[in-house]
Scaffold this motif. Structure first.
Motif, PDB file in Angstrom:
ATOM      1  N   MET A  49       0.829  -1.215   0.000  1.00 15.90           N
ATOM      2  CA  MET A  49       0.000   0.000   0.000  1.00 15.90           C
ATOM      3  C   MET A  49       0.860   1.260   0.000  1.00 15.90           C
ATOM      4  O   MET A  49       0.550   2.233  -0.697  1.00 15.90           O
ATOM      5  N   MET A  50       1.932   1.248   0.790  1.00 19.07           N
ATOM      6  CA  MET A  50       2.822   2.415   0.804  1.00 19.07           C
ATOM      7  C   MET A  50       3.487   2.590  -0.546  1.00 19.07           C
ATOM      8  O   MET A  50       3.556   3.711  -1.077  1.00 19.07           O
ATOM      9  N   GLY A  51       3.993   1.502  -1.118  1.00 21.23           N
ATOM     10  CA  GLY A  51       4.632   1.589  -2.426  1.00 21.23           C
ATOM     11  C   GLY A  51       3.661   2.000  -3.507  1.00 21.23           C
ATOM     12  O   GLY A  51       4.013   2.769  -4.412  1.00 21.23           O
ATOM     13  N   PHE A  52       2.432   1.503  -3.443  1.00 15.83           N
ATOM     14  CA  PHE A  52       1.436   1.859  -4.442  1.00 15.83           C
ATOM     15  C   PHE A  52       1.121   3.344  -4.400  1.00 15.83           C
ATOM     16  O   PHE A  52       1.018   3.989  -5.436  1.00 15.83           O
ATOM     17  N   SER A  53       0.974   3.900  -3.188  1.00 20.11           N
ATOM     18  CA  SER A  53       0.656   5.331  -3.100  1.00 20.11           C
ATOM     19  C   SER A  53       1.826   6.196  -3.561  1.00 20.11           C
ATOM     20  O   SER A  53       1.621   7.207  -4.241  1.00 20.11           O
ATOM     21  N   VAL A  54       3.057   5.815  -3.226  1.00 17.01           N
ATOM     22  CA  VAL A  54       4.213   6.585  -3.691  1.00 17.01           C
ATOM     23  C   VAL A  54       4.342   6.470  -5.209  1.00 17.01           C
ATOM     24  O   VAL A  54       4.607   7.448  -5.908  1.00 17.01           O
ATOM     25  N   GLY A  55       4.122   5.256  -5.734  1.00 13.19           N
ATOM     26  CA  GLY A  55       4.177   5.063  -7.174  1.00 13.19           C
ATOM     27  C   GLY A  55       3.098   5.828  -7.909  1.00 13.19           C
ATOM     28  O   GLY A  55       3.325   6.348  -9.008  1.00 13.19           O
ATOM     29  N   GLY A  71       1.357  15.840 -26.639  1.00 18.05           N
ATOM     30  CA  GLY A  71       0.276  16.664 -27.180  1.00 18.05           C
ATOM     31  C   GLY A  71      -1.112  16.141 -26.886  1.00 18.05           C
ATOM     32  O   GLY A  71      -2.065  16.501 -27.582  1.00 18.05           O
ATOM     33  N   MET A  72      -1.272  15.327 -25.880  1.00 16.37           N
ATOM     34  CA  MET A  72      -2.599  14.795 -25.544  1.00 16.37           C
ATOM     35  C   MET A  72      -3.435  15.867 -24.856  1.00 16.37           C
ATOM     36  O   MET A  72      -2.926  16.707 -24.127  1.00 16.37           O
ATOM     37  N   ARG A  73      -4.748  15.804 -25.084  1.00 16.68           N
ATOM     38  CA  ARG A  73      -5.692  16.739 -24.464  1.00 16.68           C
ATOM     39  C   ARG A  73      -6.964  16.003 -24.097  1.00 16.68           C
ATOM     40  O   ARG A  73      -7.284  14.964 -24.668  1.00 16.68           O
ATOM     41  N   GLY A  74      -7.710  16.521 -23.158  1.00 21.48           N
ATOM     42  CA  GLY A  74      -9.031  16.004 -22.798  1.00 21.48           C
ATOM     43  C   GLY A  74      -9.014  14.604 -22.213  1.00 21.48           C
ATOM     44  O   GLY A  74      -8.226  14.275 -21.326  1.00 21.48           O
ATOM     45  N   ARG A  75      -9.932  13.764 -22.751  1.00 21.28           N
ATOM     46  CA  ARG A  75     -10.077  12.398 -22.239  1.00 21.28           C
ATOM     47  C   ARG A  75      -8.814  11.586 -22.453  1.00 21.28           C
ATOM     48  O   ARG A  75      -8.474  10.723 -21.645  1.00 21.28           O
ATOM     49  N   GLU A  76      -8.150  11.821 -23.567  1.00 21.97           N
ATOM     50  CA  GLU A  76      -6.911  11.093 -23.855  1.00 21.97           C
ATOM     51  C   GLU A  76      -5.846  11.407 -22.805  1.00 21.97           C
ATOM     52  O   GLU A  76      -5.122  10.514 -22.349  1.00 21.97           O
ATOM     53  N   LEU A  77      -5.773  12.667 -22.390  1.00 22.99           N
ATOM     54  CA  LEU A  77      -4.813  13.085 -21.360  1.00 22.99           C
ATOM     55  C   LEU A  77      -5.118  12.411 -20.028  1.00 22.99           C
ATOM     56  O   LEU A  77      -4.232  11.847 -19.383  1.00 22.99           O
ATOM     57  N   VAL A  78      -6.380  12.442 -19.627  1.00 24.65           N
ATOM     58  CA  VAL A  78      -6.769  11.848 -18.349  1.00 24.65           C
ATOM     59  C   VAL A  78      -6.536  10.337 -18.361  1.00 24.65           C
ATOM     60  O   VAL A  78      -6.038   9.754 -17.386  1.00 24.65           O
ATOM     61  N   GLY A  79      -6.879   9.692 -19.474  1.00 24.32           N
ATOM     62  CA  GLY A  79      -6.656   8.257 -19.581  1.00 24.32           C
ATOM     63  C   GLY A  79      -5.182   7.894 -19.559  1.00 24.32           C
ATOM     64  O   GLY A  79      -4.780   6.907 -18.930  1.00 24.32           O
ATOM     65  N   GLY A  80      -4.361   8.693 -20.224  1.00 22.03           N
ATOM     66  CA  GLY A  80      -2.915   8.442 -20.234  1.00 22.03           C
ATOM     67  C   GLY A  80      -2.286   8.621 -18.868  1.00 22.03           C
ATOM     68  O   GLY A  80      -1.436   7.824 -18.445  1.00 22.03           O
ATOM     69  N   ILE A  81      -2.730   9.665 -18.170  1.00 22.52           N
ATOM     70  CA  ILE A  81      -2.200   9.904 -16.815  1.00 22.52           C
ATOM     71  C   ILE A  81      -2.637   8.775 -15.879  1.00 22.52           C
ATOM     72  O   ILE A  81      -1.838   8.250 -15.095  1.00 22.52           O
ATOM     73  N   GLY A  82      -3.899   8.370 -15.951  1.00 22.88           N
ATOM     74  CA  GLY A  82      -4.390   7.285 -15.097  1.00 22.88           C
ATOM     75  C   GLY A  82      -3.665   5.969 -15.358  1.00 22.88           C
ATOM     76  O   GLY A  82      -3.326   5.239 -14.427  1.00 22.88           O
ATOM     77  N   LYS A  83      -3.417   5.686 -16.644  1.00 19.32           N
ATOM     78  CA  LYS A  83      -2.700   4.450 -16.984  1.00 19.32           C
ATOM     79  C   LYS A  83      -1.285   4.480 -16.420  1.00 19.32           C
ATOM     80  O   LYS A  83      -0.808   3.489 -15.845  1.00 19.32           O
ATOM     81  N   THR A  84      -0.610   5.616 -16.554  1.00 19.24           N
ATOM     82  CA  THR A  84       0.753   5.739 -16.028  1.00 19.24           C
ATOM     83  C   THR A  84       0.764   5.633 -14.507  1.00 19.24           C
ATOM     84  O   THR A  84       1.660   5.000 -13.931  1.00 19.24           O
ATOM     85  N   MET A  85      -0.235   6.228 -13.856  1.00 22.32           N
ATOM     86  CA  MET A  85      -0.311   6.159 -12.399  1.00 22.32           C
ATOM     87  C   MET A  85      -0.502   4.723 -11.925  1.00 22.32           C
ATOM     88  O   MET A  85       0.157   4.278 -10.978  1.00 22.32           O
ATOM     89  N   MET A  86      -1.382   3.983 -12.587  1.00 21.22           N
ATOM     90  CA  MET A  86      -1.629   2.595 -12.181  1.00 21.22           C
ATOM     91  C   MET A  86      -0.415   1.714 -12.444  1.00 21.22           C
ATOM     92  O   MET A  86      -0.071   0.858 -11.615  1.00 21.22           O
ATOM     93  N   GLN A  87       0.250   1.932 -13.562  1.00 21.62           N
ATOM     94  CA  GLN A  87       1.427   1.120 -13.875  1.00 21.62           C
ATOM     95  C   GLN A  87       2.552   1.366 -12.882  1.00 21.62           C
ATOM     96  O   GLN A  87       3.152   0.425 -12.351  1.00 21.62           O
ATOM     97  N   SER A  88       2.855   2.632 -12.630  1.00 27.67           N
ATOM     98  CA  SER A  88       3.964   2.922 -11.719  1.00 27.67           C
ATOM     99  C   SER A  88       3.596   2.565 -10.276  1.00 27.67           C
ATOM    100  O   SER A  88       4.446   2.096  -9.508  1.00 27.67           O
ATOM    101  N   GLY A  89       2.333   2.745  -9.898  1.00 26.27           N
ATOM    102  CA  GLY A  89       1.906   2.350  -8.556  1.00 26.27           C
ATOM    103  C   GLY A  89       2.000   0.856  -8.349  1.00 26.27           C
ATOM    104  O   GLY A  89       2.491   0.383  -7.327  1.00 26.27           O
ATOM    105  N   GLY A  90       1.548   0.086  -9.337  1.00 21.55           N
ATOM    106  CA  GLY A  90       1.630  -1.367  -9.228  1.00 21.55           C
ATOM    107  C   GLY A  90       3.057  -1.876  -9.194  1.00 21.55           C
ATOM    108  O   GLY A  90       3.396  -2.773  -8.422  1.00 21.55           O
ATOM    109  N   THR A  91       3.902  -1.268 -10.020  1.00 21.31           N
ATOM    110  CA  THR A  91       5.300  -1.710 -10.059  1.00 21.31           C
ATOM    111  C   THR A  91       6.008  -1.403  -8.745  1.00 21.31           C
ATOM    112  O   THR A  91       6.640  -2.277  -8.140  1.00 21.31           O
TER     113      THR A  91
END
Length: 104
Positions: A49-55, A71-91
């Motif tokens: 949990m600690m690693g996930f939140s820091v990630g 150059g992402m905007r709108g939904r694409e930007l939010v989706g890209g940020i969320g995907k990166t957050m989940m990947q780095s948090g999980g790792t």
């Protein structure tokens, strides 16, 4: 006592035992049936949990920068940020969980 002299400890009160009756003494917390140490699984879970939140925090920073750079905007930007957050948090959470498992 002289005027202006610094009073000693005896001038204020008697000893601690004289001020607190025996039936009002503080009780030690814990005791023989008190709280125990967390289990190894609890430690691994807390490490994840600690690693996930820091990630996730690191993923938010790096993902925002990376997605804006592409150059992402709108939904694409939010989706890209969320995907990166989940990947780095999980790792990072996985590696922290492994590290806590080694410490058990």
């Amino acid at each position: 006592m002289k005027v202006g002299a610094i009073p000693t400890h005896d001038a204020y009160a008697a000893s601690w035992k004289d001020r607190v009756p025996a039936d009002r003494m503080p009780v030690a917390v814990g005791g023989p049936y008190g709280q125990s140490q967390p289990s190894c699984f609890d430690k691994v879970k807390m490490g994840f949990m600690m690693g996930f939140s820091v990630g996730m925090a690191a993923g938010a920073l790096f993902g925002t920068f990376s997605c804006l750079r592409f150059g992402m905007r709108g939904r694409e930007l939010v989706g890209g940020i969320g995907k990166t957050m989940m990947q780095s948090g999980g790792t990072f959470g996985t590696f922290m969980a492994i590290g806590m498992g080694i410490r058990c």
